[in-house]
Design an enzyme around this catalytic site. Structure first.
Site, PDB file in Angstrom:
ATOM      1  N   GLY A 112     -18.555   5.742  13.590  1.00  0.00           N
ATOM      2  CA  GLY A 112     -17.912   7.275  13.528  1.00  0.00           C
ATOM      3  C   GLY A 112     -15.903   7.194  13.616  1.00  0.00           C
ATOM      4  O   GLY A 112     -15.706   7.641  13.230  1.00  0.00           O
ATOM      5  N   GLY A 113     -16.563   6.628  14.713  1.00  0.00           N
ATOM      6  CA  GLY A 113     -14.632   6.537  15.294  1.00  0.00           C
ATOM      7  C   GLY A 113     -13.742   5.607  14.088  1.00  0.00           C
ATOM      8  O   GLY A 113     -13.286   6.368  13.860  1.00  0.00           O
ATOM      9  N   ASP A 136     -26.223   2.304  15.116  1.00  0.00           N
ATOM     10  CA  ASP A 136     -26.369   4.058  16.254  1.00  0.00           C
ATOM     11  C   ASP A 136     -27.256   5.022  14.891  1.00  0.00           C
ATOM     12  O   ASP A 136     -28.123   5.721  15.287  1.00  0.00           O
ATOM     13  CB  ASP A 136     -25.703   4.844  17.307  1.00  0.00           C
ATOM     14  CG  ASP A 136     -24.838   3.719  18.090  1.00  0.00           C
ATOM     15  OD1 ASP A 136     -25.519   2.786  18.180  1.00  0.00           O
ATOM     16  OD2 ASP A 136     -24.158   4.073  18.482  1.00  0.00           O
TER      17      ASP A 136
HETATM   18  O1  F6P Z   1     -21.500   2.234  18.069  1.00  0.00           O
HETATM   19  C1  F6P Z   1     -22.397   1.064  19.160  1.00  0.00           C
HETATM   20  C2  F6P Z   1     -22.607   0.612  20.421  1.00  0.00           C
HETATM   21  O2  F6P Z   1     -23.826  -0.942  20.215  1.00  0.00           O
HETATM   22  C3  F6P Z   1     -23.336   1.864  21.145  1.00  0.00           C
HETATM   23  O3  F6P Z   1     -24.975   1.929  21.085  1.00  0.00           O
HETATM   24  C4  F6P Z   1     -23.360   1.721  22.754  1.00  0.00           C
HETATM   25  O4  F6P Z   1     -23.718   2.886  23.100  1.00  0.00           O
HETATM   26  C5  F6P Z   1     -22.021   0.910  22.230  1.00  0.00           C
HETATM   27  O5  F6P Z   1     -21.832   0.217  21.268  1.00  0.00           O
HETATM   28  C6  F6P Z   1     -21.716  -0.179  23.366  1.00  0.00           C
HETATM   29  O6  F6P Z   1     -19.891  -0.464  23.541  1.00  0.00           O
HETATM   30  P1  F6P Z   1     -19.238  -2.316  23.545  1.00  0.00           P
HETATM   31  O7  F6P Z   1     -20.213  -2.944  22.830  1.00  0.00           O
HETATM   32  O8  F6P Z   1     -18.115  -1.671  23.771  1.00  0.00           O
HETATM   33  O9  F6P Z   1     -19.498  -1.906  25.127  1.00  0.00           O
END
Ligand code: F6P
Length: 374
Positions: A112-113, A136
């Site tokens: 999304g970002g 997700d």
């Molecule tokens: O967007 C993918 C994701 O794995 C989400 O499910 C989770 O909230 C987030 O990224 C975790 O992010 P990071 O790896 O930056 O901690």
């Protein structure tokens, strides 16, 4: 026609299938269309700092089955990048690299970002195309994102494995799954793994309702229960606070006040590990059964992509190059009715695809007697 030059980057959290997409893009670009392709390192940062490598038959070979991304990734945004301890707008630097390398298009692979950042660069005058990647599955405009199918398989296997130990000890096991603020992964894995309770962000829960469902199982002779909880799931009380804050943000015009409210909102939304531990403790009290928690975390993002993700990533990657060949830019290559279609970035950027509370998967879970905690 001069040979086209394309750049590619992977941004946001990694996901299985990214290398399959890079390979699909690279092979189609080089062998089918005779284009040249450069890979930028660490997402948008690599373009801002002009760090790239030429992708060729050699480095594209043998990566189909690899997890992660050979290019590296980061959560950097073009307009907000930490440089020397300061947050800087690097949009001009990105435009400069793009022009200097005579790129015809920048392919942005992300969630999304990344869709928002791709639109930002489109508005800065670049030809961009994006692909939807995330475990997700919450990118709008596409039926599926690559990475999701693999994570679904891993999370389902985890729930399968938790069953036997919960059964042996007559325990409750609360398993926390990823998914950010969307419940696709938990709902899918919960159904596939036969979780007894599934808690997702879109359907706020109460611990009492979950406990009731577990007690009913005990009455019918079942002395263990598996609760699959999404990291973004909220209690009904928390969901109400989030709604009030979101409404306040909508009507607040003062910039500083909005910033404060947004940070409060983030705190209320990002309660996951604490919520999971609290729920487990509450369930022990309310049911008299022992409870354990299992936070699956980044396990769900690691390792080799499933066959489904390899096909989807290769399909969308190859189609992205077709769009470049037709000079159709400013789109995300989405998956709809088994076809790769171009969707204008304006239509999808900033819009999260969440689980509709009446989605067929929700209805199915309810029909087979799964509690949704509401
Ligand atoms: O967007 C993918 C994701 O794995 C989400 O499910 C989770 O909230 C987030 O990224 C975790 O992010 P990071 O790896 O930056 O901690």
């Amino acid at each position: 026609m001069p040979q086209k030059q394309i750049g590619i980057l992977t941004a946001g959290g990694d996901a299985p299938g990214l290398n399959a997409a890079i390979r699909g893009i690279g092979k189609t670009a080089i062998s089918h269309y005779d284009m040249q392709i450069l890979g930028f390192q660490k997402g948008f940062r690599g373009v801002a700092q002009n760090q790239s490598l030429v992708l060729n038959g050699e480095n594209l070979s043998g990566i189909l089955t690899l997890g992660g991304t050979i290019l590296g990734t980061s959560r950097d945004k073009p307009h907000k990048m930490a440089i020397g301890g300061k947050s800087m707008d690097m949009t001009d630097a990105i435009v400069e690299t793009y022009r200097q390398l005579h790129l015809d298009c920048l392919l942005c692979l992300g969630g999304g970002g990344t869709q928002k950042n791709a639109l930002h660069l489109k508005n800065a005058g670049l030809n961009v195309i994006s692909l939807p990647k995330t475990i997700d599955n919450d990118v709008s405009g596409t039926e599926m994102t690559f990475g999701f199918d693999t994570a679904l398989g891993i999370a389902t296997e985890a729930i399968d494995r938790l069953h036997s130990t919960a059964h042996s000890h007559h325990r409750i096991i609360v398993a926390e799954l990823m998914g950010h603020n969307a419940g696709w992964l938990t709902l899918g894995a919960g159904i596939a793994g036969g979780a007894d309770v599934i808690l997702i962000p879109e359907i706020p829960y109460t611990a009492e309702s979950v406990a009731e469902a577990i007690k009913k199982r005990v009455q019918s002779g079942k002395r263990f229960s598996i609760v699959a909880v999404a990291e973004g799931a909220l209690t009904q009380q928390q969901a109400m606070t989030v709604e009030i804050l979101s409404n306040e943000i909508e009507v607040t015009t003062d910039k500083a006040q909005r910033k404060k409210l947004k940070s409060q909102l983030r705190q209320h939304e990002q309660v996951h590990i604490n919520n999971t531990l609290n729920l487990s403790r509450q369930l022990e009290k309310l049911t008299g059964l022992e409870s354990r928690t299992s936070i699956l975390g980044h396990l769900q993002r690691g390792g080799t992509p499933s066959a489904g993700d390899r096909i989807l990533a290769t399909h969308l990657g190859a189609a992205a190059v077709d769009f470049i060949n037709q000079e159709q830019y400013g789109i995300m290559v989405a998956y709809k009715n088994q076809q790769a279609v171009g969707v204008p970035l304006e239509e999808i950027a900033g819009i999260k695809k969440r689980v509709p509370p009446d989605h067929p998967w929700v209805q199915t879970a309810r029909k087979v007697g799964t509690s949704l905690g509401d």
